[in-house]
Design a protein around this motif. Sequence first.
Motif, PDB file in Angstrom:
ATOM      1  N   LYS A  12      -5.168  17.494  -5.355  1.00 17.90           N
ATOM      2  CA  LYS A  12      -5.824  16.223  -4.689  1.00 17.90           C
ATOM      3  C   LYS A  12      -5.781  15.161  -5.527  1.00 17.90           C
ATOM      4  N   GLU A  13      -5.762  15.364  -6.750  1.00 17.61           N
ATOM      5  CA  GLU A  13      -5.575  14.264  -7.701  1.00 17.61           C
ATOM      6  C   GLU A  13      -4.150  13.841  -7.958  1.00 17.61           C
ATOM      7  N   THR A  14      -3.128  14.784  -7.778  1.00 16.91           N
ATOM      8  CA  THR A  14      -1.837  14.610  -7.733  1.00 16.91           C
ATOM      9  C   THR A  14      -1.010  15.194  -6.765  1.00 16.91           C
ATOM     10  N   VAL A  42       3.876   9.181  -9.522  1.00 13.76           N
ATOM     11  CA  VAL A  42       3.463   7.900 -10.372  1.00 13.76           C
ATOM     12  C   VAL A  42       3.173   6.686  -9.660  1.00 13.76           C
ATOM     13  N   LEU A  43       3.893   6.386  -8.798  1.00 13.69           N
ATOM     14  CA  LEU A  43       3.899   5.368  -7.911  1.00 13.69           C
ATOM     15  C   LEU A  43       2.573   5.375  -7.210  1.00 13.69           C
ATOM     16  N   TYR A  44       2.331   6.439  -6.580  1.00 15.63           N
ATOM     17  CA  TYR A  44       1.039   6.731  -5.706  1.00 15.63           C
ATOM     18  C   TYR A  44      -0.171   6.565  -6.694  1.00 15.63           C
ATOM     19  N   SER A  45      -0.290   7.052  -7.948  1.00 15.71           N
ATOM     20  CA  SER A  45      -1.265   6.923  -8.624  1.00 15.71           C
ATOM     21  C   SER A  45      -1.539   5.503  -9.257  1.00 15.71           C
ATOM     22  N   MET A  46      -0.408   4.910  -9.541  1.00 13.41           N
ATOM     23  CA  MET A  46      -0.635   3.391  -9.724  1.00 13.41           C
ATOM     24  C   MET A  46      -1.041   2.585  -8.740  1.00 13.41           C
ATOM     25  N   LYS A  70      -8.231   0.728  -5.801  1.00 15.15           N
ATOM     26  CA  LYS A  70      -9.587   0.672  -6.445  1.00 15.15           C
ATOM     27  C   LYS A  70     -10.073  -0.713  -6.600  1.00 15.15           C
ATOM     28  N   PRO A  71     -11.384  -0.894  -6.289  1.00 14.77           N
ATOM     29  CA  PRO A  71     -11.848  -2.416  -6.363  1.00 14.77           C
ATOM     30  C   PRO A  71     -12.076  -2.717  -7.862  1.00 14.77           C
TER      31      PRO A  71
END
Length: 95
Positions: free
Chosen positions: A27-29, A81-85, A92-93
């Motif tokens: 779920k994290e990556t 990586v793009l999704y995480s960024m 993220k607020p």
Amino acid sequence: MSPSQESVFPEYETETSQTSKLIKKFKETPFVPIGMGGFAAVVAYGLYKLKHRGDMKMSLHLIHMRVAAQGFAVGALTCGVLYSMFRDYVIKPKE
């Protein structure tokens, strides 16, 4: 170990199973398992097509298969990586 002693590695002593840890990592990556699956699929397809490659030399066929598999894996990691960024900086607020 007695209950009064503090554990050195408390995250290893939680009551979670290996499956729940694996699901949490996925779920994290999410693009890492996608990349691994795509890599395996490209290699399996390449091995399947190995019999029916026609006049193509085996070395050339293996090079094409390697490049396709690596390209899929690198592409999935790049998307991850793009999704995480995106998740960390856009969704993220601001604090």
